[in-house]
Design a protein around this motif. Structure first.
Motif: not given
Length: 194
Positions: A71-73, A96-99, A102-108
């Motif tokens: 899901l995207v928010f 995660g977030e795409v900024v 660039s994609d980066r995982a924040l919490t898994t």
């Protein structure tokens, strides 16, 4: 409240950002073997401060595709958004977030996910905090710098044929905390609530 399913063979409330999307077996299916697929909801109204996006998801695998979906928010545009993603190969859930692309995982959170099981997935946005629920169990919570209700909500997958159904966007109303709410009575005794 916005509710969408593909039982009528169309996904009129979804706006494809990129990737291929199809409808099959009354489900919205990402169909991108190369890169990310993204579709956002056409709600037509500003999101409330507390919002919930939920969907039934299945991470099917065929041929050269991976098994994931999410899901995207807070989607500002196709290069700037936040997401939750479940992955069979990745063995878990990621927020995660795409900024700027660039994609980066924040919490898994580790989890054993199946390609043949439906998951009821929801992301609850309360101001700057996003919480992932999987089958009604709180799985990941993260607080970001700003309010998350300024962007769009949607669906995503990465090189996957994920299936989405029963997509719902609604205002989330937190339950009040109960305090000193114990009460005793005898069996077959009437109780008068005021």
């Amino acid at each position: 409240q916005l509710r969408g399913d593909c039982d009528d063979g169309v996904a009129e409330d979804c706006n494809v950002g990129y990737g291929d999307w199809t409808i099959g077996n009354n489900r919205y299916i990402s169909n991108s073997s190369n890169g990310r697929a993204l579709a956002t909801a056409r709600s037509g109204v500003a999101l409330p401060v507390n919002t919930e996006l939920s969907s039934v998801m299945r991470f099917t695998r065929t041929g050269r595709y991976q098994s994931n979906g999410g899901l995207v928010f807070d989607d500002q545009d196709s290069l700037n958004f936040k997401y939750i993603l479940g992955s069979v190969e990745g063995r878990g859930w990621t927020m995660g977030e795409v900024v700027s692309g660039s994609d980066r995982a924040l919490t898994t959170k580790s989890a054993t996910l199946s390609q043949t099981q439906d998951y009821e997935v929801a992301v609850v946005i309360e101001g700057a905090t996003a919480t992932l629920f999987v089958d009604e169990v709180e799985t990941i919570t993260r607080t970001f710098d700003g309010n998350l209700n300024t962007g769009s909500l949607g669906l995503t997958s990465v090189r996957s044929k994920s299936q989405f159904d029963d997509i719902v966007i609604r205002e989330f109303v937190p339950s009040p905390d109960a305090e000193n709410d114990s009460f005793q009575t005898l069996v077959n005794t009437a109780i008068d609530l005021q």
